[in-house]
Structure formats: structure tokens, C-alpha cells
Design an enzyme around this catalytic site. Structure first.
Site, PDB file in Angstrom:
ATOM      1  N   GLU A   1       3.997   7.166   5.329  1.00 45.71           N
ATOM      2  CA  GLU A   1       3.892   6.388   4.090  1.00 45.71           C
ATOM      3  C   GLU A   1       4.825   6.948   3.005  1.00 45.71           C
ATOM      4  O   GLU A   1       5.262   6.219   2.118  1.00 45.71           O
ATOM      5  CB  GLU A   1       2.443   6.345   3.581  1.00 45.71           C
ATOM      6  CG  GLU A   1       1.483   5.554   4.478  1.00 45.71           C
ATOM      7  CD  GLU A   1       1.545   4.030   4.299  1.00 45.71           C
ATOM      8  OE1 GLU A   1       2.346   3.547   3.466  1.00 45.71           O
ATOM      9  OE2 GLU A   1       0.804   3.321   5.009  1.00 45.71           O
TER      10      GLU A   1
ATOM     11  N   LYS B   1       4.610   4.652  -5.761  1.00 46.31           N
ATOM     12  CA  LYS B   1       3.589   3.617  -5.586  1.00 46.31           C
ATOM     13  C   LYS B   1       3.017   3.181  -6.936  1.00 46.31           C
ATOM     14  O   LYS B   1       2.781   1.986  -7.179  1.00 46.31           O
ATOM     15  CB  LYS B   1       2.474   4.142  -4.680  1.00 46.31           C
ATOM     16  CG  LYS B   1       1.407   3.099  -4.420  1.00 46.31           C
ATOM     17  CD  LYS B   1       0.426   3.512  -3.345  1.00 46.31           C
ATOM     18  CE  LYS B   1      -0.619   2.411  -3.148  1.00 46.31           C
ATOM     19  NZ  LYS B   1      -1.617   2.770  -2.131  1.00 46.31           N
TER      20      LYS B   1
ATOM     21  N   HIS C   1      -0.215  -2.847  11.433  1.00 46.59           N
ATOM     22  CA  HIS C   1      -1.658  -3.139  11.514  1.00 46.59           C
ATOM     23  C   HIS C   1      -2.036  -3.705  12.866  1.00 46.59           C
ATOM     24  O   HIS C   1      -3.085  -3.392  13.416  1.00 46.59           O
ATOM     25  CB  HIS C   1      -2.044  -4.158  10.441  1.00 46.59           C
ATOM     26  CG  HIS C   1      -2.653  -3.552   9.222  1.00 46.59           C
ATOM     27  ND1 HIS C   1      -3.083  -4.306   8.159  1.00 46.59           N
ATOM     28  CD2 HIS C   1      -2.925  -2.272   8.895  1.00 46.59           C
ATOM     29  CE1 HIS C   1      -3.573  -3.514   7.231  1.00 46.59           C
ATOM     30  NE2 HIS C   1      -3.476  -2.271   7.642  1.00 46.59           N
TER      31      HIS C   1
ATOM     32  N   GLU D   1      -1.822  -7.441  -6.296  1.00 53.67           N
ATOM     33  CA  GLU D   1      -0.991  -7.942  -5.209  1.00 53.67           C
ATOM     34  C   GLU D   1      -0.773  -9.438  -5.286  1.00 53.67           C
ATOM     35  O   GLU D   1      -0.982 -10.167  -4.324  1.00 53.67           O
ATOM     36  CB  GLU D   1      -1.614  -7.555  -3.856  1.00 53.67           C
ATOM     37  CG  GLU D   1      -0.602  -7.616  -2.727  1.00 53.67           C
ATOM     38  CD  GLU D   1      -1.125  -6.995  -1.427  1.00 53.67           C
ATOM     39  OE1 GLU D   1      -1.684  -5.889  -1.492  1.00 53.67           O
ATOM     40  OE2 GLU D   1      -0.969  -7.629  -0.384  1.00 53.67           O
TER      41      GLU D   1
ATOM     42  N   HIS E   1       3.658  -2.914   7.708  1.00 53.85           N
ATOM     43  CA  HIS E   1       2.235  -3.095   7.989  1.00 53.85           C
ATOM     44  C   HIS E   1       1.922  -4.363   8.782  1.00 53.85           C
ATOM     45  O   HIS E   1       0.853  -4.448   9.365  1.00 53.85           O
ATOM     46  CB  HIS E   1       1.430  -3.084   6.685  1.00 53.85           C
ATOM     47  CG  HIS E   1       1.227  -1.701   6.129  1.00 53.85           C
ATOM     48  ND1 HIS E   1       2.278  -0.906   5.717  1.00 53.85           N
ATOM     49  CD2 HIS E   1       0.109  -0.957   5.934  1.00 53.85           C
ATOM     50  CE1 HIS E   1       1.808   0.258   5.273  1.00 53.85           C
ATOM     51  NE2 HIS E   1       0.505   0.257   5.392  1.00 53.85           N
TER      52      HIS E   1
ATOM     53  N   LYS F   1      -7.288  -0.181  -3.725  1.00 50.37           N
ATOM     54  CA  LYS F   1      -7.718  -1.025  -2.613  1.00 50.37           C
ATOM     55  C   LYS F   1      -8.849  -0.324  -1.875  1.00 50.37           C
ATOM     56  O   LYS F   1      -8.667   0.793  -1.383  1.00 50.37           O
ATOM     57  CB  LYS F   1      -6.560  -1.274  -1.653  1.00 50.37           C
ATOM     58  CG  LYS F   1      -5.568  -2.310  -2.122  1.00 50.37           C
ATOM     59  CD  LYS F   1      -4.623  -2.663  -0.968  1.00 50.37           C
ATOM     60  CE  LYS F   1      -3.616  -3.713  -1.364  1.00 50.37           C
ATOM     61  NZ  LYS F   1      -2.741  -4.068  -0.214  1.00 50.37           N
TER      62      LYS F   1
ATOM     63  N   ASN G   1       3.501  -3.511   1.726  1.00 46.65           N
ATOM     64  CA  ASN G   1       3.096  -3.832   3.093  1.00 46.65           C
ATOM     65  C   ASN G   1       4.237  -3.642   4.098  1.00 46.65           C
ATOM     66  O   ASN G   1       4.075  -3.933   5.281  1.00 46.65           O
ATOM     67  CB  ASN G   1       2.588  -5.275   3.167  1.00 46.65           C
ATOM     68  CG  ASN G   1       1.244  -5.430   2.480  1.00 46.65           C
ATOM     69  OD1 ASN G   1       0.396  -4.540   2.551  1.00 46.65           O
ATOM     70  ND2 ASN G   1       1.054  -6.548   1.802  1.00 46.65           N
TER      71      ASN G   1
ATOM     72  N   ARG H   1     -22.914  -3.539  -9.342  1.00 52.42           N
ATOM     73  CA  ARG H   1     -21.641  -4.202  -9.696  1.00 52.42           C
ATOM     74  C   ARG H   1     -20.598  -3.236 -10.239  1.00 52.42           C
ATOM     75  O   ARG H   1     -19.709  -3.624 -10.994  1.00 52.42           O
ATOM     76  CB  ARG H   1     -21.867  -5.348 -10.690  1.00 52.42           C
ATOM     77  CG  ARG H   1     -22.789  -6.444 -10.167  1.00 52.42           C
ATOM     78  CD  ARG H   1     -22.703  -7.708 -10.986  1.00 52.42           C
ATOM     79  NE  ARG H   1     -23.760  -8.633 -10.569  1.00 52.42           N
ATOM     80  CZ  ARG H   1     -24.971  -8.695 -11.134  1.00 52.42           C
ATOM     81  NH1 ARG H   1     -25.251  -7.905 -12.149  1.00 52.42           N
ATOM     82  NH2 ARG H   1     -25.847  -9.545 -10.694  1.00 52.42           N
TER      83      ARG H   1
ATOM     84  N   HIS I   1      -2.720   5.483  11.973  1.00 51.75           N
ATOM     85  CA  HIS I   1      -2.212   4.467  11.029  1.00 51.75           C
ATOM     86  C   HIS I   1      -0.752   4.703  10.649  1.00 51.75           C
ATOM     87  O   HIS I   1       0.079   3.788  10.721  1.00 51.75           O
ATOM     88  CB  HIS I   1      -3.085   4.440   9.772  1.00 51.75           C
ATOM     89  CG  HIS I   1      -2.585   3.498   8.709  1.00 51.75           C
ATOM     90  ND1 HIS I   1      -2.757   2.135   8.785  1.00 51.75           N
ATOM     91  CD2 HIS I   1      -1.887   3.718   7.552  1.00 51.75           C
ATOM     92  CE1 HIS I   1      -2.205   1.554   7.722  1.00 51.75           C
ATOM     93  NE2 HIS I   1      -1.672   2.486   6.961  1.00 51.75           N
TER      94      HIS I   1
ATOM     95  N   ARG J   1       3.671  -6.171  -5.462  1.00 47.30           N
ATOM     96  CA  ARG J   1       2.962  -5.147  -4.705  1.00 47.30           C
ATOM     97  C   ARG J   1       3.019  -5.394  -3.204  1.00 47.30           C
ATOM     98  O   ARG J   1       2.877  -4.450  -2.410  1.00 47.30           O
ATOM     99  CB  ARG J   1       1.506  -5.052  -5.177  1.00 47.30           C
ATOM    100  CG  ARG J   1       0.714  -3.971  -4.457  1.00 47.30           C
ATOM    101  CD  ARG J   1      -0.595  -3.636  -5.156  1.00 47.30           C
ATOM    102  NE  ARG J   1      -1.345  -2.643  -4.393  1.00 47.30           N
ATOM    103  CZ  ARG J   1      -2.461  -2.084  -4.794  1.00 47.30           C
ATOM    104  NH1 ARG J   1      -2.964  -2.404  -5.972  1.00 47.30           N
ATOM    105  NH2 ARG J   1      -3.088  -1.192  -4.045  1.00 47.30           N
TER     106      ARG J   1
END
Lengths: 338, 338
Positions: B177, B213, B238, B223, B234, B135, B231, B113, B251, B227
Site C-alpha cells: 500500500e 492518503k 480484491h 469517495e 483493488h 472506512k 482503489n 449511533r 491483502h 478518493r
């Protein structure tokens, strides 16, 4: 009865009530996609009751047993959600015992990095212990709970009517965690086991056990300190449970056994044994001490310095965490529990 | 340069410096078991440099490519840790690009965990974007980042010397980015791309992109709102990336393309295209709009009401989140990006 776990933004309600599954649609918003995870041990009637209240329920019925608490099941649940177009606005609902709740909760924590999770425990053990506190997990090979997440549910609904369809052994199995809660935190709860018939006051026992656990989790959500006392009985208990060939004892039975060597006062130990006998929990076991040590080494309780943190009960209501060397622990478990 | 991400108990430092891998043993306590996760695209020299500073390093070298970002790899990493007796006191260290960091971070989040996670990104893209913000994820089938966790590293070490061994295309890929960060949050950063040679001031560009960022992540770690502006580019990006048969774009290249339709002022769009041309990023693409829509439907950006949240740039430094209907979005992507 409603108990609120107060964890800031992650707070949630725990409903303990007869017949609550029948009105879960009023307790939670099920007008969305809901992955209803259950297993073959759960009466179909309960599954139908829940699905009937979901506008877009997707049932997944696992094979009953600890084997389902695996990375494979975790992957299956994620894939089913993806194939059904689940978004972050959708929900996972677990309906069953600890295995179902643990793996479904882990999948809910991971899907799109976390979606709503509703836990509806249907066993004594899951209602008292595993559904509350936000520990989710799967096993790796034979080792319990090696991978998982701290992930709080958004609602827990414990319908105590579901306990009526459990076998006596399953029903009693979960009470070991209630005895644990009493010994650690609530002497009145413990004495109820001595003085009353647990079946007759089961809703109260469950609510009182949850309240005891809640007080600990609220102060230490991620087990940085205090919460570790809830591992009372689990160091040896987990090892007995993991060790194959010991006769297929249930989790609560193993924890019951694992608590005994950690109780320091012989008088308290005698009282606990009497409660076990009254309930039908085991009071002794023989095992291979070397095998038990090997499992404990792999468990999460070994410290960086090689010692083992165990929880010992000085008296009812007073516990502490002791660090034992491997030799000390080996001496404690050498001869089995008698 | 040291940037501190301030997230309460989950705060951590980000070191951006030439040659920092060579002294990572001074920056972090590596006197413990360390799972060093890398891939076949990372020069062996870097892996040896890190392992030499670990007292008990366990290397796992993945096959380079997006295929390694899978539940299978996740399971492999967990099993290797378990077999080597990793405890909660041990550490996962990612050394590589975004794939390595994402899957290693997810494994670190889940093992017992959650254990310590150190991220050492070695590509422009990973240094600017994926290593910062917590993330972690794996892909399911062809769909990106469907399962994962928000899990902050305890340290990020971006050794900008490692960028010198990247191909030009890989180096530039990550700069998309940084252009994004400039357009959203830092006009000075954007104008540097117009006025200067990125290679000559790469450490500054990376540090400045991370700082942009950081300001967003600190205000919205999980998010829930703000936040989501990260995206930008994206939604379509994506989808282009997930859509097989589009020529294997990277990417950053896909994000660069995906930003263009979301820039509202033609003058800004022209400036951005000029920067892309100067850097060597793509400025146009033809694709099957129906296929793109199908991927977007499965992505995390679809809202409960069926609309799609996209980030639009009103002017440099000013963005907003718009909800588009499926028809509006389809119209926007219909003809490809030209």
C-alpha cells in the site's frame, strides 16, 4: 404538501399527500434495483402498488412487530441485497411503520457504506416522527435503538390515505408525537387537538408536526444539543415500552405517559390529559419503579457523570434539559403515573 | 510525528511514533469505559500495556483472521458494550491489524449511533492504510467490505515498534500500500523503495504514505470522486483475495498483483516488479479468469451502466479512472498476471 429538510448535501424532500404512493415512480427514480422492505401488517395492495412502479423490485416482507427490528433482520436485508447483486447505484425503499423504516434505513446506511434510501411511512407514528430526521436503529435484546446510524433518506413519501386502514388505536398512537411537537414547538398545533377532530385534518396535523421537527433537526442533525428536546417523554416512555409485562403498550402511548411527569404546570398537565382522553390515549399507569430505573440506566440518556438528562416543559413552547440525579429521577417515577 | 486529518468537525490526529502505545493514556482520555478490541495474533504484552492505562477497560480478543470481520463479531461487540453499560461518553479502542480496526470501527459507528473510536494499528498494512480515512466494514460471506460505515476515528496511534514483532511476510505485505501511495501521489516515496532499505526508514515510509492518503481523503471523504484512485490495484486485487483456493495470499500481496495490469508504461511496470522482488512481494499469479470476473461483478466497483471503473496509472504520479466494459476487463484479466 412538500417540506424540504435542508441539511446541505443531505437535504431531501418530504411529500405529505393523499394517494402519493400511486405515483412514487414519478417522485423517485425506481429504474434500478429496489429492495422493498415491508411487513405482514402492511396491506398487500400497497406493496403491489409500489412494486408495480419498480423496474427491478425485490420485496422482503418482515414479520410484523418490534421483534423484526433486530441485528438478524439487518443481516438478512444485507444478504438479500448482496445475493441480488445490488450496487451503490441501487435503492432501499421502506414501506411500513417505524420498525420497517428503522431497520431498512440502517441496512441502507451500511450496504456498501451507504446507498439511497426512500422511506414511505404508512402509520401515523412513522409519518409524524420516525421517518423524518435520519435516525435509524435496531434493538439489542429488549433495549430499544442501541445500534444504528444517523442516515438521512433521500426522499420521504407519506401517503395519508394509508392511515385509513389503521385500527383506531394505531391511528391515535402516532398522534402522541404530534401532541409532543405541539407542546414543545407549536402551540397552535396543540390547540387544534383541543378544538378540532384530528381525523378530519390529519394531513395538516402531519405536515405541521413534520415542519416542527424539521426546524429542530436542521439546527442539530446529530443530536449534539437542541435536538435532545425531541426526547421529551422518551426517558420514562422508552423504559415503560422496554419493560415487558406492562400490557403491551404502543410507543406513542408510552411517550404520552412519559410526558406527563415532565410537564411542570398543573394547568398544562390538565389540558394535556384532556386531549389524551379525547383521543383515547392512556392517562395513567402503575409499574415497578425499580424495573423502570434499571431500563433508564441502560438507555442513551445517562450522562458521563451518572446523572440523567430529561426534557421538562416549563410552559407550552418552552422546554429545557434538566440533569437529574438517580435519586431525583427515582422519586419522580416512584409511584407510577396517575 | 503528528499528522492532522482536517475534516471539519471530524478532524483527528494521527500519531506515528516508536513506543507511542506506552503513553496512549496521555494522548487520549481513557478515564471512561473502553472496549479494547484485539485478536489472538497481537502480542499480549501490547494488550496489557493499553489496558493498564484504562480506568475501566473491557478487553475482547477475537480469533485472528479475516473470519472475525463478520456481522457476528459486530453483534458480539455491540452486545458486550451494552452488557457493560457503555454510554455515548465511552470509547472503542482497536488494537491490531485491519480486521480488528474495521470491525471495531463499524461497531463504534453503530453503538448508540456513534461513540468515540481510537485506532491503534499494529501491522504495517493497518498503519499505512486501513486505520486512516474512516472506512469501516465487515465481510458478507466471502465478499469483502460489503457492509460498513464511513466513520472517522477520533485518534490514530501508530506505534512503529509493534512492527518489529511481525513476520517478514506480514511486514512486507503492508508495504504494497505504500508502493501504491508512491506510484499514485509521491514519486519520491516510490524511489525510496528502489534506493533504500524499507526496514531502516519504516517510520518515515509510514508517515509519508499516510500523508499521501490524507491529501486525498481530505478532498473527498466519502469517495464521491477523487478518493476512488486509492482503489488502484483493488479491482483485481480484491477478487484474487476473495477467490478461495488461490493459496491464501495476503491483502497487500493481492493489491500488489492487482496493480500490475493497470500500469500502462512497460518501463514503469518493470521498475515496480523490481521493487516487488526486492521486498519479497509476488510478481505473478495464475487463476481462473471466470471466477475472478464473478467476484468483480459483486464488488463495489461496478457502475450503474454495467461497466467497471478501474484506476489506471499513466505514469508515476498520474492516474485516471477508466470505465471498462465487461469484455475489456475480461480480456485484461484472462491469462493471469505474468
Amino acid at each position: 404538501m412538500k417540506i424540504t429538510m435542508r441539511l446541505g448535501k443531505r437535504s431531501y424532500d418530504i411529500i405529505v399527500k393523499e394517494g402519493s404512493l400511486g405515483r412514487i415512480g414519478q417522485l423517485a427514480n425506481l429504474a434500478r434495483r429496489v429492495l422493498v422492505v415491508s411487513d405482514t401488517g402492511v396491506p398487500e395492495e400497497y406493496i403491489r402498488t409500489v412494486l408495480a412502479q419498480c423496474s427491478a423490485g425485490v420485496p422482503v416482507i418482515l414479520q410484523q412487530g418490534e421483534g423484526a427490528k433486530s441485528l438478524e433482520t439487518f443481516g438478512t436485508l444485507l444478504n438479500v441485497m448482496y445475493e441480488h447483486g445490488f450496487t451503490r447505484a441501487d435503492t432501499v425503499l421502506a414501506l411500513g411503520g417505524g420498525v420497517v423504516g428503522d431497520v431498512a434505513g440502517f441496512a441502507a446506511s451500511a450496504y456498501m457504506r451507504g446507498i439511497r434510501f426512500i422511506n414511505c411511512p404508512t402509520t401515523t407514528l412513522a409519518q409524524i416522527d420516525s421517518s423524518v430526521g435520519g435516525k435509524t436503529a435496531v434493538n439489542l435484546g429488549g433495549a430499544k435503538n442501541v445500534a444504528g446510524a444517523f442516515y438521512q433518506p433521500s426522499l420521504v413519501v407519506a401517503d395519508t390515505d394509508t392511515l385509513k386502514t389503521l385500527t383506531r388505536r394505531h391511528f391515535v398512537n402516532g398522534l402522541a408525537e404530534a401532541v409532543k411537537a405541539g407542546l414543545l414547538l407549536d402551540e397552535t398545533l396543540f390547540t387544534r387537538f383541543e378544538q378540532e377532530n384530528a381525523e378530519e385534518c390529519i394531513t395538516d396535523i402531519i405536515a405541521r408536526s413534520i415542519a416542527a421537527k424539521q426546524s429542530v433537526v436542521e439546527r442539530d442533525e446529530r443530536e449534539k444539543g437542541l435536538r435532545a428536546i425531541l426526547n421529551f417523554g422518551h426517558t420514562i416512555g422508552h423504559a415503560i415500552e422496554s419493560c415487558e409485562g406492562l400490557g403491551g403498550l404502543y410507543h406513542g402511548e408510552c411517550v404520552a405517559l412519559g410526558m406527563l411527569p415532565m410537564i411542570e404546570q398543573p394547568a398544562v398537565r390538565r389540558r394535556v390529559r384532556s386531549v389524551y382522553k379525547k383521543l383515547g390515549l392512556p392517562t395513567q399507569i402503575r409499574y415497578d419503579g425499580d424495573k423502570i430505573m434499571e431500563f433508564i440506566r441502560h438507555d442513551k440518556k445517562q450522562c458521563a457523570d451518572g446523572s440523567f438528562a430529561v426534557v421538562r416543559l416549563a410552559q407550552i413552547g418552552t422546554s429545557r434539559i434538566d440533569k437529574l440525579s438517580a435519586d431525583q429521577l427515582r422519586a419522580m417515577i416512584r409511584e407510577g403515573i396517575r
